[in-house]
Write a protein that holds these residues in place. Sequence first.
Motif: not given
Length: 304
Positions: A61, A121, A124-125, A128, A221, A224, A243-244, A247-248
Amino acid sequence: MFKLRGTVFMPPVLTLIGIPGLESLQFWIGIPFCAMYIIALFGNSLLLVIIKSERSLHEPTYLFLAMLGATDIALSTCILPKMLGIFWFHLPKIYFNACLFQMWLIHTFQSIESGILLAMALDHYVANCDPLRHATVFTHQLLTQIGVGVMLRAALLVAPCLIPIKCLLKYYRTTVVSRSYCEHMVIVRLAAEDIRINKIYGLFVAFTILGFDTIFITLFYIQIFLTVFNLPQKDARLKAFNTCIAHICVFLEFYLLGFFSFFTRRLGFHIPPYIHILLSNLYLLVPSLLNPIVYGVKTKQIRY
């Protein structure tokens, strides 16, 4: 160089006029732009130093975040020095080849930034939706391959935009560019010859990179959020959402500004040209300014 029927043959020098309609205000417009550039340089450089010096941040990350910071520094540096030269020191001239090189750098770094956001992304995917496999999937070898792939994709897709301009477009109606930086479609529209192929390829590159990345980031997302909503513990859901969020925010600021700038230029026929140009400038500068601020505020490991 010679003229033929009111055109200019292969001009060696172009003139960037900055922001048409706001020439008298350009000196003052340059002040906030310069401040944005300094803050972006400082924020992204500080981010790189923190990630490099803190071993606990040597995770996918934060390494992607370091790539994003380096790209933001490079992108803003491609634009601001020349822009401030126009605004403050009345230096509008730029060699034609230098203009093409700036154009290639700008579009390449934009594409790299979009690719890094897609990689983040995906990170993160996996973190999670399949957390047990995250460490085995996102190895340092994979990170290197992603970084090289993102750069190659951007360089190879953007480079063909230069070939028709350099080799096929010989005659230009004017050498005056109504921008403060060199942009593909603006340069192409200066040509007196048929530019349909250049327009089509430019749109193809934009939709191939930005459209592809936007669709997949959105799908990641959605998955996620569906996964996080099914978590039984409320604290786990809140942690996952937190945590997202950073980034969003970065994703929205980059793509919303980009699409807004794109559609206002093509559909906003009644909007004054200087609004289009200011939006284009802000689209290139605002993400570089806000990204380190957003991650610095929302990421506890970086903040402390």
